[in-house]
Scaffold this motif. Sequence first.
Motif: not given
Length: 495
Positions: A413-421
């Motif tokens: 999931h998107r938990l912060g400012r950045l997306r998981f890559e």
Amino acid sequence: MVEVVDQVVPNTKRKRFNKNKKKAWRKRTNITDVEDKLEEERREERYGGPLEEKSSNELLFLDVGDEAADREVQDEMGIKDEDVILEYTLDKVPGDSGGSGKKIVELKPSTGKRRIKSLKSHQFLNGLQGARAPRKPRAKREVLAIAMKKKQQLEAKGPTVAKKFKQAVKQIEAAKEEASNRPKSIIKNKFTLDLWSEGGDDVTQECKKKGLEESFIKDISFYYRAQRKLRPVKVPKNRYVKPSKLKPVLLPEAGTSYNPSYIDHQKLLQKAVSQEATQLRKIERIERATTRMFPTVDKAPTAETWLEEMSQGLPKAGGEEEEEEVEMVVDKEKLTVTSKPKNEKKTKKQRRKEQKLKLAKLKRLQQKEQRVRSSNIFRVKTYQKEIDQSEDLTKKRILGRSARKEQLKSMPHRLGRLRFEEEDIAVTLGDELPDCLRRAAPAVDLIEERFKSLQRRNVIEPRLPHKLQRKYKLKKTVKRSYKEEFAKIEKMVDE
């Protein structure tokens, strides 16, 4: 002869002062009589209180002396308690109208133990009653004994006052009993009762014995635990729910082995190629939206092209302008002046006709509505079919939402400012594969792989390495001692 002379009182004016402020009242008001009265009351308190409030037993008493000293004298003389008899005669016995008028009364000493008190004449030897010497406070007497004593006093005053006090005494007794039942120390407590279990407290068990309903027992137990501060901490619903269904350690691809099969190795290469192609497409999209939108240096606009573009649509120099004159012709014959129409009053015949038409229209609408209702009875199957279709569509949507939720549980999931890559797939080409296990090198960094696993399982948010950026550039200076040394070195080099 005595002459009576009237006393001459000097004619002195009474001083007046403002009475609208507290300061004047405090300063001017005469309160000597009040102070004298209070001083007299304080003096009476120091000597044991006012005489008007004391009873006759307190004012008049019989001084019998010291019992221990009397017993010592009796032992020396060999006299027992039975032999000690005090006799006195009464001239007239109360309540006896006739008779001799004399009666012998015998007084024998009591066999019970008496409290030894000092003589009343010696009561002021240790100081006055109203001015006791300061001493340490004694331990508090039993609360229940004090309450019972006060109860007797109130009962003597009246039944209504005693009734209110009885309730207070009952509360004190209940509180004392509860305190005695409470464990004195937590360490000594054996913890035989599980307070956290459902129905573990005494209140729930007592309610069950009385046959109360389960719904009432739950509310009573909740209130009891809340008031006694025994209620357990409310744990969130998602306390024991994992944020992701993914496993902490994923199995590596078959093609990453030190000696993979040809098919597995090709699949891994294909996967790495598709990942690289996706990254290139992202870079291409960004470049197309930024760099390629602007012309290059050779195609950049010049002053001539700008002037040509800005002069589009303007008339050329030396051209003839054609002016068209538009003449407005007003035909006076066609113009007509109309005045506001007059509101003519309707006749009774017109009003009856309008009312009849309105009723006929309303009747037609009612008949039409009745026909539609009667015809809807024959469309029950159609309505049922539509309802079934809407229910099937709702079920499909519910299933789709639940499937989507299950799918999201295994996705980051998107938990912060950045997306998981995802990290780059570590792949080795065919000519780079080791021919021996001893020459096999680790494919990935273990710390980085663990960090990515935490991000993939939604334990921590995606992060980037923090770069320390200075707000101002560092100012470099050379010390004076160094400058002198540098000058010496330059001289040596020159020589």
